[in-house]
Design a protein around this motif. Structure first.
Motif, PDB file in Angstrom:
ATOM      1  N   ASP A 238       0.815  -1.219   0.000  1.00  0.00           N
ATOM      2  CA  ASP A 238       0.000   0.000   0.000  1.00  0.00           C
ATOM      3  C   ASP A 238       0.844   1.262   0.000  1.00  0.00           C
ATOM      4  OD1 ASP A 238      -2.355  -1.424  -0.070  1.00  0.00           O
ATOM      5  OD2 ASP A 238      -2.614  -1.394   2.108  1.00  0.00           O
ATOM      6  N   ASP A 239       1.966   1.221   0.719  1.00  0.00           N
ATOM      7  CA  ASP A 239       2.842   2.388   0.805  1.00  0.00           C
ATOM      8  C   ASP A 239       3.303   2.846  -0.576  1.00  0.00           C
ATOM      9  OD1 ASP A 239       4.677   4.316   2.066  1.00  0.00           O
ATOM     10  OD2 ASP A 239       6.234   2.948   1.371  1.00  0.00           O
ATOM     11  N   LEU A 240       3.462   1.921  -1.489  1.00  0.00           N
ATOM     12  CA  LEU A 240       3.983   2.261  -2.810  1.00  0.00           C
ATOM     13  C   LEU A 240       2.933   2.912  -3.700  1.00  0.00           C
ATOM     14  CD1 LEU A 240       6.248  -0.832  -3.475  1.00  0.00           C
ATOM     15  CD2 LEU A 240       6.801   1.310  -2.324  1.00  0.00           C
ATOM     16  N   ARG A 241       1.684   2.898  -3.290  1.00  0.00           N
ATOM     17  CA  ARG A 241       0.617   3.564  -4.044  1.00  0.00           C
ATOM     18  C   ARG A 241       0.355   4.987  -3.549  1.00  0.00           C
ATOM     19  NH1 ARG A 241      -2.018   0.000  -7.246  1.00  0.00           N
ATOM     20  NH2 ARG A 241      -1.798  -2.199  -6.728  1.00  0.00           N
ATOM     21  N   LYS A 242       0.949   5.340  -2.427  1.00  0.00           N
ATOM     22  CA  LYS A 242       0.686   6.633  -1.790  1.00  0.00           C
ATOM     23  C   LYS A 242       1.260   7.781  -2.619  1.00  0.00           C
ATOM     24  CE  LYS A 242       1.537   9.188   2.446  1.00  0.00           C
ATOM     25  NZ  LYS A 242       2.321   9.252   3.680  1.00  0.00           N
ATOM     26  N   GLN A 243       0.478   8.844  -2.716  1.00  0.00           N
ATOM     27  CA  GLN A 243       0.932  10.070  -3.369  1.00  0.00           C
ATOM     28  C   GLN A 243       1.400  11.035  -2.285  1.00  0.00           C
ATOM     29  OE1 GLN A 243       0.821  10.940  -6.871  1.00  0.00           O
ATOM     30  NE2 GLN A 243       0.738   8.720  -6.917  1.00  0.00           N
ATOM     31  N   GLU A 244       2.519  11.690  -2.516  1.00  0.00           N
ATOM     32  CA  GLU A 244       3.056  12.629  -1.529  1.00  0.00           C
ATOM     33  C   GLU A 244       2.490  14.011  -1.802  1.00  0.00           C
ATOM     34  OE1 GLU A 244       4.748  13.283   1.821  1.00  0.00           O
ATOM     35  OE2 GLU A 244       5.197  11.354   0.889  1.00  0.00           O
ATOM     36  N   PRO A 245       1.813  14.606  -0.829  1.00  0.00           N
ATOM     37  CA  PRO A 245       1.254  15.945  -1.048  1.00  0.00           C
ATOM     38  C   PRO A 245       2.340  17.015  -0.993  1.00  0.00           C
ATOM     39  CG  PRO A 245       0.810  15.239   1.190  1.00  0.00           C
ATOM     40  CD  PRO A 245       1.475  14.087   0.500  1.00  0.00           C
ATOM     41  N   HIS A 246       2.071  18.136  -1.624  1.00  0.00           N
ATOM     42  CA  HIS A 246       2.974  19.280  -1.538  1.00  0.00           C
ATOM     43  C   HIS A 246       2.902  19.869  -0.144  1.00  0.00           C
ATOM     44  CE1 HIS A 246       4.140  19.696  -5.749  1.00  0.00           C
ATOM     45  NE2 HIS A 246       2.915  19.304  -6.041  1.00  0.00           N
ATOM     46  N   ALA A 247       3.946  20.569   0.232  1.00  0.00           N
ATOM     47  CA  ALA A 247       3.952  21.269   1.514  1.00  0.00           C
ATOM     48  C   ALA A 247       2.899  22.373   1.464  1.00  0.00           C
ATOM     49  CB  ALA A 247       5.331  21.866   1.781  1.00  0.00           C
TER      50      ALA A 247
END
Length: 74
Positions: free
Chosen positions: A22-31
């Motif tokens: 699941d971790d590999l599907r996560k999108q990182e949000p902008h600050a």
């Protein structure tokens, strides 16, 4: 003849891949940008987010490489 049928059945069955973590599907949000906050702090948080995204991407590559290695050994 049975061995040939068995080999043909295995070839047609394909490969069952493991589930992608699941971790590999996560999108990182902008600050988040807070008005009045120094730009350098926003940049620092954005760089931290990029570091997390790059680490996740590296884990994806390692996951894929591991699968390729295991399948290549068959």
């Amino acid at each position: 003849m049975n061995r040939a049928a068995s080999a043909k059945g295995q070839a047609q069955a394909g490969v069952l891949l493991p589930a992608l973590p699941d971790d590999l599907r996560k999108q990182e949000p902008h600050a988040t940008v807070v008005e009045g906050q120094p730009l350098i702090s926003i940049l620092a948080r954005e760089r931290q987010a990029l570091d997390r995204a790059n680490s996740r991407q590296q884990r994806t590559v390692e996951f894929y490489d591991d699968i390729q290695t295991r399948l290549g050994a068959r």
